[in-house]
Write a protein that holds these residues in place. Structure first.
Motif, PDB file in Angstrom:
ATOM      1  N   ARG A   1       3.789   6.397   1.213  1.00 29.84           N
ATOM      2  CA  ARG A   1       2.743   7.231   0.599  1.00 29.84           C
ATOM      3  C   ARG A   1       2.930   8.665   1.069  1.00 29.84           C
ATOM      4  NH1 ARG A   1      -3.210   5.397   0.480  1.00 29.84           N
ATOM      5  NH2 ARG A   1      -3.061   6.950  -1.157  1.00 29.84           N
TER       6      ARG A   1
ATOM      7  N   GLY B   1      -4.873   4.456  -9.671  1.00 25.51           N
ATOM      8  CA  GLY B   1      -5.468   4.892  -8.411  1.00 25.51           C
ATOM      9  C   GLY B   1      -4.413   5.012  -7.331  1.00 25.51           C
TER      10      GLY B   1
ATOM     11  N   GLY C   1       1.346   1.872  -7.237  1.00 23.07           N
ATOM     12  CA  GLY C   1       2.767   1.636  -7.527  1.00 23.07           C
ATOM     13  C   GLY C   1       3.446   2.721  -8.351  1.00 23.07           C
TER      14      GLY C   1
ATOM     15  N   ARG D   1      -2.312  -2.571  -9.269  1.00 24.61           N
ATOM     16  CA  ARG D   1      -1.343  -3.313  -8.469  1.00 24.61           C
ATOM     17  C   ARG D   1      -1.872  -4.652  -7.974  1.00 24.61           C
ATOM     18  NH1 ARG D   1       0.850  -3.789  -3.240  1.00 24.61           N
ATOM     19  NH2 ARG D   1      -0.270  -2.122  -2.191  1.00 24.61           N
TER      20      ARG D   1
ATOM     21  N   ASP E   1       6.046  -9.207  -8.988  1.00 28.44           N
ATOM     22  CA  ASP E   1       6.889 -10.161  -8.267  1.00 28.44           C
ATOM     23  C   ASP E   1       6.114 -10.925  -7.203  1.00 28.44           C
ATOM     24  OD1 ASP E   1       7.362  -8.454  -5.559  1.00 28.44           O
ATOM     25  OD2 ASP E   1       7.571  -7.124  -7.276  1.00 28.44           O
TER      26      ASP E   1
ATOM     27  N   THR F   1       4.599   5.918  -7.500  1.00 26.45           N
ATOM     28  CA  THR F   1       5.771   6.556  -6.887  1.00 26.45           C
ATOM     29  C   THR F   1       6.985   5.621  -6.883  1.00 26.45           C
ATOM     30  OG1 THR F   1       4.343   7.909  -5.503  1.00 26.45           O
ATOM     31  CG2 THR F   1       6.620   7.674  -4.783  1.00 26.45           C
TER      32      THR F   1
HETATM   33  N1  LIG Z   1       6.248  -6.322  -4.146  1.00 31.43           N
HETATM   34  C1  LIG Z   1       6.243  -5.102  -4.676  1.00 31.43           C
HETATM   35  N2  LIG Z   1       5.477  -4.148  -4.127  1.00 31.43           N
HETATM   36  C2  LIG Z   1       5.472  -2.927  -4.687  1.00 31.43           C
HETATM   37  C3  LIG Z   1       6.259  -2.606  -5.833  1.00 31.43           C
HETATM   38  N3  LIG Z   1       6.027  -1.301  -6.140  1.00 31.43           N
HETATM   39  C4  LIG Z   1       5.159  -0.839  -5.219  1.00 31.43           C
HETATM   40  N4  LIG Z   1       4.826  -1.809  -4.328  1.00 31.43           N
HETATM   41  C5  LIG Z   1       3.920  -1.720  -3.172  1.00 31.43           C
HETATM   42  O1  LIG Z   1       2.870  -0.843  -3.506  1.00 31.43           O
HETATM   43  C6  LIG Z   1       2.733   0.155  -2.499  1.00 31.43           C
HETATM   44  C7  LIG Z   1       2.201   1.427  -3.116  1.00 31.43           C
HETATM   45  O2  LIG Z   1       3.123   1.934  -4.028  1.00 31.43           O
HETATM   46  P1  LIG Z   1       3.222   3.497  -4.352  1.00 31.43           P
HETATM   47  O3  LIG Z   1       4.371   3.617  -5.289  1.00 31.43           O
HETATM   48  O4  LIG Z   1       3.262   4.300  -3.098  1.00 31.43           O
HETATM   49  O5  LIG Z   1       1.840   3.735  -5.104  1.00 31.43           O
HETATM   50  P2  LIG Z   1       1.175   5.127  -5.581  1.00 31.43           P
HETATM   51  O6  LIG Z   1       0.219   5.511  -4.517  1.00 31.43           O
HETATM   52  O7  LIG Z   1       0.482   4.768  -6.857  1.00 31.43           O
HETATM   53  O8  LIG Z   1       2.274   6.128  -5.773  1.00 31.43           O
HETATM   54  C8  LIG Z   1       4.116   0.258  -1.896  1.00 31.43           C
HETATM   55  O9  LIG Z   1       4.063   0.749  -0.585  1.00 31.43           O
HETATM   56  C9  LIG Z   1       4.592  -1.178  -1.941  1.00 31.43           C
HETATM   57  O10 LIG Z   1       4.090  -1.885  -0.814  1.00 31.43           O
HETATM   58  C10 LIG Z   1       7.073  -3.650  -6.398  1.00 31.43           C
HETATM   59  O11 LIG Z   1       7.803  -3.496  -7.384  1.00 31.43           O
HETATM   60  N5  LIG Z   1       7.009  -4.871  -5.770  1.00 31.43           N
END
Ligand SMILES: Nc1nc2c(ncn2[C@@H]2O[C@H](COP(=O)(O)OP(=O)(O)O)[C@@H](O)[C@H]2O)c(=O)[nH]1
Ligand SMILES: [Mg+2]
Length: 280
Positions: A60, A10, A14, A123, A189, A16
């Motif tokens: 985002r 969704g 995480g 996530r 993490d 991107t």
């Molecule tokens: N602590 C932590 N937060 C993460 C990690 N990867 C993503 N996030 C958090 O998850 C949010 C959403 O990730 P994003 O990659 O934009 O999700 P997408 O909408 O599925 O593409 C980011 O803004 C971070 O706050 C990670 O490896 N560690």
């Protein structure tokens, strides 16, 4: 080359922030998989890595009308069989349609039918679980679900529906085995030591019991659960970690925690959830 694997999750799961470090790992070639070709939209990847190299999560995407799917071709060995990894950029509106109206976008549907494996991203501490977002706020959906108080439910419902789509749509593997599904719990993490040691499946059982139950029941898919930290720590809220990250240079911070008896162990190869779905 005909094989493909789709990576789904969704909004805010995480995806991107995995693509950037994933590309660096695939390009570096030290993990189980390497990049057999440059991604077509290399600019997308570079925009993400620019943010991460500066010690920030990639934001985002603001322009939701400009859809940005990501695709990369991977292989385990030089000249070995290749697999396309596809990350469709699915908007909240398309999710809503899929879950509420059971209507999948035709492009997305044909990708799923072609694929013989998938990754599903969930996530840790996603604020989208508690803060309403477009595919959750729909009056329709809330009515259908009954209680607006049970904040965890909409995400679970979405995930269960997705798993159902994957179960029916994914194609059998060439070796006759069931399609593989890597469930990836991202931002791993962030969990406390106890949760980390119990592993990502125990986390799903606690936070998303319907999803965990669904995964345990699956007959048509071979499932494995991973914990993933794409960047190795919380760049947003942990300044000490961020400083160490910046000082050590941009690569090699991410890790995967494997489930099944090996909880608590970190592996620095973030290609592993894909490698397993590919069949390695
Ligand atoms: N602590 C932590 N937060 C993460 C990690 N990867 C993503 N996030 C958090 O998850 C949010 C959403 O990730 P994003 O990659 O934009 O999700 P997408 O909408 O599925 O593409 C980011 O803004 C971070 O706050 C990670 O490896 N560690
Ligand atoms: Mg994204």
């Amino acid at each position: 080359m005909s094989r493909s694997i789709v990576l789904l999750g969704g909004p805010d799961s995480g995806k991107t922030n995995y693509i950037g470090p994933l590309w660096r790992a695939l390009d570096g070639g030290k993990g189980a998989l390497y990049a057999a070709k440059q991604p077509e939209d290399i600019n997308f990847v570079l925009e993400i890595t620019d943010h991460i190299f500066a010690g920030e999560f990639a934001p985002r995407s603001e322009h939701r009308d400009a859809r940005r799917d990501f695709e990369v071709v991977v292989a385990a060995t030089v000249g070995g069989p290749q697999t396309r990894i596809i990350v469709p950029d699915i908007s909240g509106e398309l999710w809503r349609k899929a879950v509420i109206d059971c209507e999948i976008d035709p492009d997305w549907m044909s990708e799923l039918k072609r694929a013989d494996g998938a990754l599903l991203f969930v996530r840790v501490d996603s604020d989208q679980d508690v803060r309403p977002l477009d595919w959750v706020t729909s009056r329709n959906m809330l009515e259908k679900l009954g209680g607006e108080d049970d904040q965890g439910l909409p995400t679970q419902v979405m995930l269960c529906e997705l798993i159902r789509f994957l179960e029916t749509l994914l194609t059998d593997r060439e070796d006759g085995e069931r399609p593989r599904l890597s469930v990836v719990v991202t931002a791993w993490d962030l969990v406390d030591v106890g949760t980390f040691q119990k592993g990502p499946m125990a986390y799903l059982k606690r936070e998303y019991p319907l999803v965990a139950g669904r995964l345990t029941d699956l007959k048509d898919l071979d499932v494995r659960v991973f914990g993933l930290s794409s960047v190795g720590g919380d760049l947003k809220h942990d300044p000490v970690y961020r400083q160490a990250f910046l000082e050590a240079g941009p690569d090699g911070h991410g890790w995967v925690a494997v489930s099944e008896g090996e909880e608590g162990k970190k592996d620095s190869d973030i290609t592993l959830p894909i490698a397993w779905a590919v069949g390695l």
